[in-house]
Scaffold this motif. Structure first.
Motif, PDB file in Angstrom:
ATOM      1  N   PRO A  45       0.823  -1.217   0.000  1.00 26.98           N
ATOM      2  CA  PRO A  45       0.000   0.000   0.000  1.00 26.98           C
ATOM      3  C   PRO A  45       0.853   1.262   0.000  1.00 26.98           C
ATOM      4  O   PRO A  45       1.952   1.286   0.551  1.00 26.98           O
ATOM      5  CB  PRO A  45      -0.808  -0.092   1.290  1.00 26.98           C
ATOM      6  CG  PRO A  45      -0.461  -1.364   1.940  1.00 26.98           C
ATOM      7  CD  PRO A  45       0.659  -2.007   1.197  1.00 26.98           C
ATOM      8  N   CYS A  60      -4.733   1.553  -0.132  1.00 23.78           N
ATOM      9  CA  CYS A  60      -5.069   0.171  -0.454  1.00 23.78           C
ATOM     10  C   CYS A  60      -5.876   0.151  -1.747  1.00 23.78           C
ATOM     11  O   CYS A  60      -6.409   1.173  -2.158  1.00 23.78           O
ATOM     12  CB  CYS A  60      -5.874  -0.483   0.659  1.00 23.78           C
ATOM     13  SG  CYS A  60      -7.488   0.258   0.934  1.00 23.78           S
ATOM     14  N   ARG A  61      -5.988  -1.028  -2.339  1.00 22.72           N
ATOM     15  CA  ARG A  61      -6.900  -1.193  -3.474  1.00 22.72           C
ATOM     16  C   ARG A  61      -8.327  -1.136  -2.942  1.00 22.72           C
ATOM     17  O   ARG A  61      -8.599  -1.617  -1.851  1.00 22.72           O
ATOM     18  CB  ARG A  61      -6.680  -2.533  -4.155  1.00 22.72           C
ATOM     19  CG  ARG A  61      -5.437  -2.584  -4.974  1.00 22.72           C
ATOM     20  CD  ARG A  61      -5.347  -3.938  -5.663  1.00 22.72           C
ATOM     21  NE  ARG A  61      -4.131  -4.014  -6.405  1.00 22.72           N
ATOM     22  CZ  ARG A  61      -4.081  -4.235  -7.709  1.00 22.72           C
ATOM     23  NH1 ARG A  61      -5.190  -4.435  -8.379  1.00 22.72           N
ATOM     24  NH2 ARG A  61      -2.920  -4.285  -8.321  1.00 22.72           N
ATOM     25  N   LYS A  62      -9.193  -0.562  -3.734  1.00 22.89           N
ATOM     26  CA  LYS A  62     -10.564  -0.351  -3.275  1.00 22.89           C
ATOM     27  C   LYS A  62     -11.574  -0.904  -4.258  1.00 22.89           C
ATOM     28  O   LYS A  62     -11.276  -1.102  -5.425  1.00 22.89           O
ATOM     29  CB  LYS A  62     -10.811   1.136  -3.078  1.00 22.89           C
ATOM     30  CG  LYS A  62      -9.921   1.738  -2.019  1.00 22.89           C
ATOM     31  CD  LYS A  62      -9.891   3.238  -2.172  1.00 22.89           C
ATOM     32  CE  LYS A  62      -8.741   3.840  -1.422  1.00 22.89           C
ATOM     33  NZ  LYS A  62      -7.439   3.539  -2.001  1.00 22.89           N
ATOM     34  N   SER A  81     -12.233  -1.603   1.030  1.00 26.23           N
ATOM     35  CA  SER A  81     -10.952  -2.140   0.597  1.00 26.23           C
ATOM     36  C   SER A  81     -11.167  -3.532   0.015  1.00 26.23           C
ATOM     37  O   SER A  81     -12.146  -4.206   0.334  1.00 26.23           O
ATOM     38  CB  SER A  81      -9.965  -2.204   1.768  1.00 26.23           C
ATOM     39  OG  SER A  81     -10.343  -3.225   2.672  1.00 26.23           O
TER      40      SER A  81
END
Length: 125
Positions: A45, A60-62, A81
Motif C-alpha cells: 500500500p 489500499c486497493r478499493k 478495501s
C-alpha cells in the motif's frame, strides 16, 4: 517543465515532485477536475500525505458499490478495501450498513439498500 529546470538550476534538494494541473495542461484550455493517486505498488500500500485532510489517500486497493433506494434511485456509494470485500463480502440488498463519513470520522449513518451494483471497473492494473 520550465519551473522544474529553474529549481534544478538553483541547486534544489527536492527528490520528488507532484505534477499538478498547471504543469501538465495549458492554462488557456480547461482541465478535467479529477485526480489519480497511487494506492499500491508491488502489492504494498501507498499513501499520499498532505496538510489538507481531504487530500490524504486511503492506502489500499478499493472497490466501489452504488447503493439504491426501493424506488430505484441511487442513495449513495460505499468504498471498501479489497480486503474488506474478501473478508466480509460486498454489500447485500436488504442488509443494513452502518457507514462512517470519509471526511468526518464522528459522523455515522445507517442504510439498508434495496439493490447494490459494483461500479468500479479496473482499466489498468
Amino acid at each position: 517543465e520550465d519551473r522544474l529546470y529553474q529549481l534544478s538550476a538553483a541547486g534544489h534538494e527536492i527528490d520528488s515532485f507532484g505534477i499538478g494541473t498547471h504543469l501538465v495542461t495549458c492554462l488557456a484550455q480547461p482541465a478535467l477536475g479529477c485526480v489519480y493517486k497511487l494506492v499500491e505498488m508491488n502489492s504494498a500500500p501507498r499513501i499520499k500525505l498532505s496538510q489538507e485532510l481531504v487530500k490524504i489517500s486511503v492506502p489500499c486497493r478499493k472497490r466501489l458499490f452504488r447503493l439504491y433506494c426501493p424506488a430505484g434511485t441511487p442513495a449513495g456509494d460505499i468504498m471498501m478495501s479489497e480486503q474488506e470485500v474478501a473478508t466480509h463480502g460486498p454489500p447485500r440488498p436488504g442488509h443494513p450498513l452502518v457507514l462512517r463519513d470519509a471526511m468526518e470520522a464522528t459522523v455515522r449513518s445507517t442504510i439498508t439498500p434495496a439493490a447494490v451494483t459494483d461500479v468500479m471497473q479496473c482499466v489498468w492494473d
